[in-house]
Design an enzyme around this catalytic site. Structure first.
Site, PDB file in Angstrom:
ATOM      1  CB  THR A  19      31.934  43.397  54.788  1.00 60.81           C
ATOM      2  OG1 THR A  19      31.970  42.646  53.636  1.00 60.81           O
ATOM      3  CG2 THR A  19      33.035  42.827  55.648  1.00 60.81           C
ATOM      4  CD  GLN A 282      39.725  48.367  28.159  1.00 60.39           C
ATOM      5  OE1 GLN A 282      40.907  47.585  28.762  1.00 60.39           O
ATOM      6  NE2 GLN A 282      39.244  48.167  27.095  1.00 60.39           N
ATOM      7  CB  CYS A 283      43.121  54.271  32.316  1.00 60.76           C
ATOM      8  SG  CYS A 283      44.233  53.830  30.923  1.00 60.76           S
TER       9      CYS A 283
END
Length: 347
Positions: A19, A282-283
Site C-alpha cells: 500500500t 487462538q487468543c
C-alpha cells in the site's frame, strides 16, 4: 541509485511493494503498485536526513498477499550480499503479510548485528493524510542509530505508527487505523515521540559470532483451527494432507481442545507417523499451558508440542525454518519450545 551524505550512516532500502507505494489506476480506479521513483518524489525529506542510502526495488512491485518463502529467501540473499557495506536495512512491505516476512527473516538472518526494519503504510504515499512519510523517515532514523559504535537495535523489527516491535512478536490486528500492528506478549523495543525512546532491556543482545544466512525452508505444514462442532471429516482432511510434516493446532484459551476419543485418536495416529503437532492459542494475548486443564493434559500425554506465546506468524515461519534443517523430529520439538530469536517466553 545512491544519495550522498556527510554523517557516515549508510542505509539500504528494499522496496517490495504494498500500500505504501500504491496509486489509483487511471482506467479501473483500483490501487496498483508504483515504482520507488514515485515514492522518493513524495518524500523529499529523504535527502535531508543526512544519511547515505541506496535502494533496491522489486520489478514489478508486488502485493504482499503474494508473499512466499521464495521471496523471503530472495530478501535474505539481498541483505547478505550488501551486509558489509551498510549500517542498517529498511524493507518497505505491504502490511498484510509483513509480520510473516519479519518472523521468517528473524530466523534466516543468523547472528544479525544490524537493524533490519520492515515498515509500510495504511494509506498510499500519494494521499494527503498518508502515514507513509513518518513510518519511512523514523524507520531510517532507527536503522541508523548506534550506541558505543554498535547498532542500537541488532534485530529484525517492524516499525509502524510510532512503535518499534520485535518482528517475530508482532501481528497485524487492525485494517482501519494507522495503528495496524501490535505485540501482545512482548513490550515495544522503542517508541517515537519528540525523541525516540529505546527500551534497551528488551532488545536482543549484540551477537558474538559472524553474520550468516540460513535459507533452508520447508513449507510442509498445515493449520487445524478448533471450533465447537468440528467434525472428524474436517480434521482428517487436514491431518491426512500429503507430504505433511507438521500441523499448527489452533486451540481454545490456554491450549485446550475437545476431548472426544475420535479426536485424540486422530492426533495420536498423526504424531505416531512422525508428524509434529504444535499447539498455539487462538487468543492474541497469553500463552499455551499444556496440562493446566484436563482438556490440554491429554494433548501433552500424546506428544503435542506447546507453542507457548508465539504468534501465528512466528509459529508458521519457525516450523518452516526448523523443518528445512532436516533435524530429527525430537530435536525439532525441543527447539520449538526454545526461544531462538526471542520469539517466545520460555516457562
Amino acid at each position: 541509485m545512491s544519495v550522498a551524505s556527510s554523517t557516515g550512516a549508510k542505509l539500504f532500502i528494499i522496496y517490495t511493494g504494498g500500500t505504501i507505494g500504491m496509486a489509483p489506476d487511471d482506467v479501473s480506479g483500483t490501487l496498483i503498485p508504483m515504482g520507488f521513483r514515485e515514492i522518493k518524489y513524495h518524500i523529499p525529506e529523504l535527502t535531508k536526513l543526512g544519511y547515505e542510502f541506496d535502494m533496491h526495488a522489486f520489478t514489478p512491485p508486488m502485493d504482499s498477499s503474494n508473499m512466499s518463502p521464495e521471496i523471503w529467501i530472495e530478501l535474505a540473499n539481498i541483505i547478505h550480499a550488501n551486509y558489509t557495506d551498510y549500517d542498517g536495512f529498511i524493507i518497505l512491505h505491504g502490511s498484510d503479510t509483513m509480520a510473516f516476512t519479519a518472523s521468517a527473516l528473524s530466523f534466516m538472518l543468523e547472528n544479525l548485528a544490524k537493524p533490519v526494519i520492515l515498515t509500510g503504510a495504511q494509506l498510499p504515499i500519494g494521499e494527503i493524510r498518508t502515514d507513509a512519510k513518518e513510518n519511512i523517515i523514523t524507520a531510517m532514523e532507527i536503522a541508523a542509530a548506534k550506541r558505543n559504535g554498535k547498532a542500537r537495535v541488532p534485530e529484525v523489527c517492524i516499525y509502524f505508527d510510532y512503535y518499534l516491535f520485535r518482528g517475530n512478536r508482532t501481528k497485524k490486528y487492525n485494517t482501519e487505523t494507522f495503528e495496524a500492528f501490535n505485540s501482545f506478549n512482548y513490550p515495544p523495543l522503542a517508541e517515537a515521540g519528540i525523541d525516540i525512546k529505546y527500551n534497551d532491556q528488551f532488545i536482543l543482545e549484540y551477537p558474538k559470532e559472524l553474520f550468516r544466512i540460513n535459507t533452508r525452508l520447508n513449507a510442509g505444514i498445515a493449520v487445524l483451527k478448533m471450533f465447537p462442532g468440528i467434525t472428524q471429516h474436517a480434521v482428517n482432511a487436514v491431518l491426512q494432507t500429503s507430504e505433511l510434516r507438521a500441523v499448527i493446532l489452533e486451540t481454545f484459551g490456554n491450549g485446550n481442545t475437545i476431548t472426544a476419543s475420535w479426536f485424540m485418536d486422530c492426533l495420536k495416529k498423526t504424531i505416531d507417523k512422525g508428524i509434529i503437532i504444535l499447539d498455539r492459542t487462538q487468543c492474541d494475548g497469553g500463552s499455551v499451558e499444556l496440562g493446566r486443564y484436563e482438556t490440554s493434559a491429554h494433548l501433552r500425554e500424546i506428544g503435542v508440542v506447546s507453542g507457548h506465546d508465539m504468534t501465528f506468524e512466528a509459529a508458521v515461519t519457525k516450523l518452516m525454518f526448523l523443518l528445512g534443517q532436516e533435524y530429527p523430529v525430537e530435536k525439532i520439538k525441543q527447539l520449538l519450545e526454545t526461544a531462538l530469536k526471542g520469539e517466545l517466553t520460555e516457562k
